[in-house]
Design a protein around this motif. Sequence first.
Motif, PDB file in Angstrom:
ATOM      1  N   UNK A 133      45.695  50.620  33.771  1.00 24.05           N
ATOM      2  CA  UNK A 133      45.464  49.516  34.673  1.00 24.05           C
ATOM      3  C   UNK A 133      44.109  49.606  35.368  1.00 24.05           C
ATOM      4  N   UNK A 134      43.485  50.749  35.374  1.00 23.24           N
ATOM      5  CA  UNK A 134      42.233  50.936  36.105  1.00 23.24           C
ATOM      6  C   UNK A 134      41.081  50.138  35.491  1.00 23.24           C
ATOM      7  N   UNK A 135      41.130  49.883  34.190  1.00 22.73           N
ATOM      8  CA  UNK A 135      40.019  49.179  33.557  1.00 22.73           C
ATOM      9  C   UNK A 135      39.882  47.751  34.057  1.00 22.73           C
ATOM     10  N   UNK A 136      40.948  47.161  34.613  1.00 23.33           N
ATOM     11  CA  UNK A 136      40.875  45.817  35.154  1.00 23.33           C
ATOM     12  C   UNK A 136      41.016  45.787  36.663  1.00 23.33           C
ATOM     13  N   UNK A 137      41.108  46.951  37.276  1.00 25.42           N
ATOM     14  CA  UNK A 137      41.298  47.055  38.721  1.00 25.42           C
ATOM     15  C   UNK A 137      42.560  46.329  39.160  1.00 25.42           C
ATOM     16  N   UNK A 138      43.608  46.420  38.358  1.00 22.43           N
ATOM     17  CA  UNK A 138      44.885  45.818  38.715  1.00 22.43           C
ATOM     18  C   UNK A 138      45.588  46.677  39.746  1.00 22.43           C
ATOM     19  N   UNK A 139      46.402  46.030  40.516  1.00 22.86           N
ATOM     20  CA  UNK A 139      47.264  46.752  41.445  1.00 22.86           C
ATOM     21  C   UNK A 139      48.686  46.691  40.908  1.00 22.86           C
ATOM     22  N   UNK A 140      49.542  47.525  41.449  1.00 23.96           N
ATOM     23  CA  UNK A 140      50.939  47.498  40.994  1.00 23.96           C
ATOM     24  C   UNK A 140      51.611  46.158  41.277  1.00 23.96           C
ATOM     25  N   UNK A 141      51.392  45.528  42.429  1.00 25.26           N
ATOM     26  CA  UNK A 141      51.999  44.207  42.628  1.00 25.26           C
ATOM     27  C   UNK A 141      51.561  43.178  41.587  1.00 25.26           C
ATOM     28  N   UNK A 142      50.291  43.243  41.162  1.00 28.75           N
ATOM     29  CA  UNK A 142      49.813  42.322  40.131  1.00 28.75           C
ATOM     30  C   UNK A 142      50.512  42.593  38.803  1.00 28.75           C
ATOM     31  N   UNK A 143      50.643  43.855  38.451  1.00 24.67           N
ATOM     32  CA  UNK A 143      51.322  44.219  37.207  1.00 24.67           C
ATOM     33  C   UNK A 143      52.788  43.793  37.252  1.00 24.67           C
ATOM     34  N   UNK A 144      53.450  43.997  38.381  1.00 26.90           N
ATOM     35  CA  UNK A 144      54.854  43.589  38.518  1.00 26.90           C
ATOM     36  C   UNK A 144      54.982  42.082  38.385  1.00 26.90           C
ATOM     37  N   UNK A 145      54.049  41.341  38.988  1.00 25.67           N
ATOM     38  CA  UNK A 145      54.072  39.880  38.886  1.00 25.67           C
ATOM     39  C   UNK A 145      54.049  39.431  37.430  1.00 25.67           C
TER      40      UNK A 145
END
Length: 90
Positions: free
Chosen positions: A1-13
């Motif tokens: 997930x670091x390559x897109x600077x995603x957060x866990x809430x974004x991934x869960x969404x």
Amino acid sequence: MAWMAWTWPTAIFFLVIASLLVIFTILAIRFPETPRTGVLGIETTRGDRLFITLLGSAFLNLAWLGWTDLAQWWGLVIALVYAAAVFRWV
């Protein structure tokens, strides 16, 4: 997930959206339905109601962010009530 600077809430969404699409696909195959006419006066299926719910929920949450300083969880609660109303009456 670091390559897109995603957060866990974004991934869960996005996982929730993908899961909903898979569940509704399975439901459509397993339990086909005929369209029904609700308060909008248009024929809708489960998929149509899901789309209306996702679109409306996005606008409700954006409005909540723009108009209040309260926690976003309350916007989510409003969106869930909206979703229940869409699936019941639309």
